[in-house]
Scaffold this active site. Structure first.
Site, PDB file in Angstrom:
ATOM      1  N   PRO A  11      40.181  65.383  81.116  1.00  0.00           N
ATOM      2  CA  PRO A  11      40.475  66.088  79.878  1.00  0.00           C
ATOM      3  C   PRO A  11      41.170  65.228  78.823  1.00  0.00           C
ATOM      4  CG  PRO A  11      41.942  66.806  81.647  1.00  0.00           C
ATOM      5  CD  PRO A  11      40.864  65.981  82.283  1.00  0.00           C
ATOM      6  N   ASN A  12      40.731  65.444  77.593  1.00  0.00           N
ATOM      7  CA  ASN A  12      41.292  64.836  76.382  1.00  0.00           C
ATOM      8  C   ASN A  12      40.937  63.361  76.216  1.00  0.00           C
ATOM      9  OD1 ASN A  12      42.702  67.286  75.610  1.00  0.00           O
ATOM     10  ND2 ASN A  12      44.042  66.863  77.348  1.00  0.00           N
ATOM     11  N   ASN A  76      39.627  58.407  86.053  1.00  0.00           N
ATOM     12  CA  ASN A  76      40.798  58.712  85.242  1.00  0.00           C
ATOM     13  C   ASN A  76      40.771  60.221  85.024  1.00  0.00           C
ATOM     14  OD1 ASN A  76      42.888  59.082  83.505  1.00  0.00           O
ATOM     15  ND2 ASN A  76      42.280  57.477  82.054  1.00  0.00           N
ATOM     16  N   HIS A  82      47.864  65.146  87.906  1.00  0.00           N
ATOM     17  CA  HIS A  82      49.194  65.611  88.300  1.00  0.00           C
ATOM     18  C   HIS A  82      49.205  67.058  88.786  1.00  0.00           C
ATOM     19  CE1 HIS A  82      49.969  61.966  86.122  1.00  0.00           C
ATOM     20  NE2 HIS A  82      49.573  62.510  84.978  1.00  0.00           N
ATOM     21  N   ASP A  89      41.174  67.029  97.192  1.00  0.00           N
ATOM     22  CA  ASP A  89      40.280  67.379  98.301  1.00  0.00           C
ATOM     23  C   ASP A  89      38.892  66.784  98.102  1.00  0.00           C
ATOM     24  OD1 ASP A  89      42.303  68.782  99.505  1.00  0.00           O
ATOM     25  OD2 ASP A  89      41.514  70.777  99.028  1.00  0.00           O
ATOM     26  N   GLU A 100      41.767  55.233  91.427  1.00  0.00           N
ATOM     27  CA  GLU A 100      42.480  55.961  90.368  1.00  0.00           C
ATOM     28  C   GLU A 100      42.777  54.996  89.226  1.00  0.00           C
ATOM     29  OE1 GLU A 100      46.520  56.989  91.385  1.00  0.00           O
ATOM     30  OE2 GLU A 100      46.537  58.673  89.981  1.00  0.00           O
ATOM     31  N   HIS A 102      44.437  54.627  85.185  1.00  0.00           N
ATOM     32  CA  HIS A 102      45.143  55.187  84.023  1.00  0.00           C
ATOM     33  C   HIS A 102      45.347  54.095  82.986  1.00  0.00           C
ATOM     34  CE1 HIS A 102      46.002  58.886  86.113  1.00  0.00           C
ATOM     35  NE2 HIS A 102      46.435  58.178  87.135  1.00  0.00           N
ATOM     36  N   SER A 104      47.834  54.354  80.618  1.00  0.00           N
ATOM     37  CA  SER A 104      49.292  54.211  80.609  1.00  0.00           C
ATOM     38  C   SER A 104      49.784  54.104  82.050  1.00  0.00           C
ATOM     39  CB  SER A 104      49.921  55.434  79.926  1.00  0.00           C
ATOM     40  OG  SER A 104      49.696  56.599  80.706  1.00  0.00           O
ATOM     41  N   ARG A 113      54.656  63.533  85.333  1.00  0.00           N
ATOM     42  CA  ARG A 113      53.506  62.624  85.563  1.00  0.00           C
ATOM     43  C   ARG A 113      53.706  61.753  86.807  1.00  0.00           C
ATOM     44  NH1 ARG A 113      50.652  63.077  80.635  1.00  0.00           N
ATOM     45  NH2 ARG A 113      52.085  63.577  78.947  1.00  0.00           N
TER      46      ARG A 113
HETATM   47  C1  DQA Z   1      46.336  59.243  81.647  1.00  0.00           C
HETATM   48  C2  DQA Z   1      47.775  59.599  82.054  1.00  0.00           C
HETATM   49  C3  DQA Z   1      47.928  61.089  82.254  1.00  0.00           C
HETATM   50  O1  DQA Z   1      49.283  61.393  82.575  1.00  0.00           O
HETATM   51  C4  DQA Z   1      47.578  61.833  80.981  1.00  0.00           C
HETATM   52  O2  DQA Z   1      47.637  63.231  81.197  1.00  0.00           O
HETATM   53  C5  DQA Z   1      46.247  61.436  80.444  1.00  0.00           C
HETATM   54  C6  DQA Z   1      45.899  60.022  80.422  1.00  0.00           C
HETATM   55  C7  DQA Z   1      46.197  57.739  81.323  1.00  0.00           C
HETATM   56  O3  DQA Z   1      45.063  57.267  81.347  1.00  0.00           O
HETATM   57  O4  DQA Z   1      47.181  57.073  81.031  1.00  0.00           O
HETATM   58  O5  DQA Z   1      45.480  62.262  79.970  1.00  0.00           O
HETATM   59  O6  DQA Z   1      45.480  59.552  82.738  1.00  0.00           O
END
Ligand code: DQA
Length: 144
Positions: A11-12, A76, A82, A89, A100, A102, A104, A113
């Protein structure tokens, strides 16, 4: 035929480039896809890049990655990282290794987080290097 690496974004992340650039950088998801495809060509891998704001899509795509015999999944999961036992699962339900990723470093940010349901099931985690996190994860996947 080259092996495929699925790159799944939650998301986002469709708003990358516009979304809090001081945290996530100015590269868009298309820019990241381009970087991955360039490197994947040298590594003789194919990239299957997807993004969804819906948790179930990410789960379906992980199942698909296994069905397609993908080399690895770079995930990602955004904020679902979180919160989502279902993603945890799903990772445990497939044999395909999941990395995984990220942009950040969540461990240096708000305490909500610091828990990662994804990280508890993933093969490994790469976080904190901006768009480079994805490329480093691809380097790892190429060695599986
Ligand atoms: C993220 C870190 C997550 O905590 C956050 O909700 C994101 C981006 C990252 O790529 O740094 O949407 O996954």
């Amino acid at each position: 035929m080259p092996a495929t690496v699925y790159v799944l974004n939650g998301p986002n992340l469709n708003l990358l480039g516009l979304r809090e650039p001081e945290i996530y950088g100015s590269d868009t998801l298309d820019d990241i896809a381009g970087m991955l495809e360039d490197r994947a060509r040298d590594l003789e891998l194919d990239i299957e890049m997807r993004q969804s704001n819906h948790e179930g899509h990410l789960i379906d795509w992980m199942h698909e990655a296994q069905a397609q015999d993908a080399r690895a999944v770079l995930l990602n999961a955004g904020a679902f990282t979180h919160t989502s036992v279902a993603l945890h699962d799903a990772i445990r339900s497939i044999r395909t290794p999941v990395i995984e990723v990220h942009l950040s470093n969540p461990l240096t940010r708000e305490t909500f987080r610091h828990e990662s349901f994804v990280g508890r099931a993933a093969r490994g985690t790469i976080a904190g290097f901006g768009a480079l996190s994805y490329l480093l994860a691809l380097e790892a996947a190429a060695r599986f």
